[in-house]
Design a protein around this motif. Sequence first.
Motif, PDB file in Angstrom:
ATOM      1  N   HIS A   1      -6.325  -0.386  -5.390  1.00 27.49           N
ATOM      2  CA  HIS A   1      -6.827   0.793  -6.089  1.00 27.49           C
ATOM      3  C   HIS A   1      -5.945   1.987  -5.726  1.00 27.49           C
ATOM      4  O   HIS A   1      -5.594   2.170  -4.562  1.00 27.49           O
ATOM      5  N   PRO A   2      -5.568   2.829  -6.692  1.00 32.24           N
ATOM      6  CA  PRO A   2      -4.616   3.904  -6.381  1.00 32.24           C
ATOM      7  C   PRO A   2      -5.173   5.040  -5.532  1.00 32.24           C
ATOM      8  O   PRO A   2      -4.399   5.763  -4.893  1.00 32.24           O
ATOM      9  N   THR A   3      -6.500   5.228  -5.487  1.00 30.31           N
ATOM     10  CA  THR A   3      -7.038   6.396  -4.776  1.00 30.31           C
ATOM     11  C   THR A   3      -7.982   6.059  -3.636  1.00 30.31           C
ATOM     12  O   THR A   3      -8.149   6.870  -2.712  1.00 30.31           O
TER      13      THR A   3
ATOM     14  N   TRP B   1     -12.656  -5.861  -2.086  1.00 28.80           N
ATOM     15  CA  TRP B   1     -12.634  -5.879  -0.629  1.00 28.80           C
ATOM     16  C   TRP B   1     -12.394  -4.470  -0.097  1.00 28.80           C
ATOM     17  O   TRP B   1     -11.617  -3.709  -0.664  1.00 28.80           O
ATOM     18  N   ASP B   2     -13.038  -4.165   1.013  1.00 34.76           N
ATOM     19  CA  ASP B   2     -12.732  -2.941   1.753  1.00 34.76           C
ATOM     20  C   ASP B   2     -11.540  -3.241   2.656  1.00 34.76           C
ATOM     21  O   ASP B   2     -11.589  -4.145   3.504  1.00 34.76           O
ATOM     22  N   ILE B   3     -10.448  -2.500   2.484  1.00 38.06           N
ATOM     23  CA  ILE B   3      -9.218  -2.772   3.226  1.00 38.06           C
ATOM     24  C   ILE B   3      -9.441  -2.653   4.733  1.00 38.06           C
ATOM     25  O   ILE B   3      -8.938  -3.458   5.531  1.00 38.06           O
ATOM     26  N   ARG B   4     -10.200  -1.645   5.151  1.00 34.34           N
ATOM     27  CA  ARG B   4     -10.268  -1.311   6.580  1.00 34.34           C
ATOM     28  C   ARG B   4     -11.176  -2.244   7.365  1.00 34.34           C
ATOM     29  O   ARG B   4     -10.918  -2.548   8.523  1.00 34.34           O
ATOM     30  N   THR B   5     -12.259  -2.719   6.756  1.00 31.25           N
ATOM     31  CA  THR B   5     -13.266  -3.467   7.525  1.00 31.25           C
ATOM     32  C   THR B   5     -13.308  -4.952   7.195  1.00 31.25           C
ATOM     33  O   THR B   5     -14.149  -5.663   7.752  1.00 31.25           O
ATOM     34  N   LYS B   6     -12.479  -5.423   6.264  1.00 35.25           N
ATOM     35  CA  LYS B   6     -12.495  -6.816   5.808  1.00 35.25           C
ATOM     36  C   LYS B   6     -13.770  -7.166   5.049  1.00 35.25           C
ATOM     37  O   LYS B   6     -14.012  -8.338   4.739  1.00 35.25           O
TER      38      LYS B   6
ATOM     39  N   SER C   1       0.830  -1.201   0.000  1.00 29.36           N
ATOM     40  CA  SER C   1       0.000   0.000   0.000  1.00 29.36           C
ATOM     41  C   SER C   1       0.870   1.257   0.000  1.00 29.36           C
ATOM     42  O   SER C   1       1.914   1.309   0.654  1.00 29.36           O
ATOM     43  N   GLN C   2       0.404   2.287  -0.739  1.00 26.15           N
ATOM     44  CA  GLN C   2       1.123   3.559  -0.779  1.00 26.15           C
ATOM     45  C   GLN C   2       0.705   4.492   0.352  1.00 26.15           C
ATOM     46  O   GLN C   2       1.418   5.449   0.652  1.00 26.15           O
TER      47      GLN C   2
ATOM     48  N   PHE D   1      -5.452  -5.051 -12.930  1.00 31.10           N
ATOM     49  CA  PHE D   1      -4.865  -3.791 -12.473  1.00 31.10           C
ATOM     50  C   PHE D   1      -5.988  -2.772 -12.291  1.00 31.10           C
ATOM     51  O   PHE D   1      -7.092  -2.926 -12.831  1.00 31.10           O
ATOM     52  N   ALA D   2      -5.712  -1.756 -11.470  1.00 29.57           N
ATOM     53  CA  ALA D   2      -6.705  -0.728 -11.150  1.00 29.57           C
ATOM     54  C   ALA D   2      -6.140   0.640 -11.518  1.00 29.57           C
ATOM     55  O   ALA D   2      -4.932   0.854 -11.514  1.00 29.57           O
TER      56      ALA D   2
END
Length: 477
Positions: free
Chosen positions: A260-262, A278-283, A218-219, A300-301
């Motif tokens: 996703h970049p943004t 998937w939502d990164i924060r909530t699984k 992750s960036q 790719f996104a």
Amino acid sequence: MATAAGEPVVEPQSLKKLSLKSLKRSLDLFAPARSLLFAPDAESKRIRVSCKLNAEYGAVKNLPTDQSRAAHGKGAAAPSTALALTGIQDANDARREGASNAIIPAPLMLPKAPESSIPGKNTTVLSIPGSSDRFSTSALMERLPSRWPKPVWHAPWKNYRVISGHLGWVRSIAFDPGNEWFCTGSADRTIKIWDLASGTLKLTLTGHIEQVRGLAVSQRHTYLFSAGDDKQVKCWDLEQNKVIRSYHGHLSGVYCLALHPTIDVLLTGGRDSVCRVWDIRTKAHVSALTGHDNTVCSVFARPTDPQVVTGSHDTTIKFWDLVAGKTMCTLTHHKKSVRALALHPKEKSFASASADNIKKFSLPKGEFLHNMLSQQKTILNAMAVNEDGVLATAGDNGSMWFWDWKSGHNFQQEQTIVQPGSLESEACIYALSYDNSGSRLVTCEADKTIKMWKEDLTATPETHPVNFKPPKDIRRY
């Protein structure tokens, strides 16, 4: 049978008999003149011959005589080339004997071609002096330049480091946004983090129970995401070096993943033919992008629509509307599995790799641009492109080819060398990626090694010239 009026009896006849009778009458009528031809008309013949003469020889019928040519060309340099015709000596003899109808060959005098007024086009005008404007035989020969763009010269790449450390095939790679380290996933079920500058091992992460097929860093967070054949997608916190979230939902092995970049969204594709969001924060499992008929093996996104692009073993590439969760467009240009996709970091275009060809498409509409000009003729597992327009593709047979992005010209072909003790069949490259500067290329291979490549700084366009021939036919698919 007779009628009341006493008219003669007409015998009923068949249609065939009537046709034959009519034919016989026509034959009897025209048979005497069948072998005779029309008498030729002298006037029409004269007109026909004069038209042909004017059309063919109108420009050279009235050639200047020797006296007028000498008076006209007095003081001028003699022509460098003369028209060589057989029988010139005979013509000179006839002229000395006073023959008035001898044809005297004129010297070939070609004027200097005017400069072309069309930029980028080379034109040559040929005209014969003495011809009138009406019957001019000047021909405009236009040499069209090739529409294919010329390749940019790139320095060749060379292998400068081989790293050993994994105990199984190295299947995936991802780089740190700060360009200080990179991580690799392997069939030995571990994820190893390496220092980019020195190539030394910094950390080993264990937790997967099958080979690790996909990695992403992750960036915006200190997170590393991994996916494997064990159907698991894991989120690693690199400050604690442990798994903090697992994303459950895939029904089979997970082959690829992308961030996703943004927005904080993770995309994974696998053997269940679905690309899951998937939502990164909530699984939370946000949505499932369904539509492929076979394994989703590349994804790719990008920030704008189409935000998600997937390639599959069903030979198609799909553009997805992330909000609606539906397909925006399906590209069916390939005939084999699309195992790798590469988004250009600057241009609005991407490339797709398959065993049949490497194709380039524009974004956002997905218009087909062109094929790369050569065929690697192997199963292509990985592909990457840097900002300088150097596209690298790696295959199952250990071949790695470098291409010019703009023209599709293949300027270098390399063959990987397996480390001692490995089988020749293990000369296979599974993954490759450029670092964030684009000056280093790292490949992950089946002989359990990681190889690092860089440009040869001693090379020049003179030592490594571009051997480029533009294609004669431009394919439309």
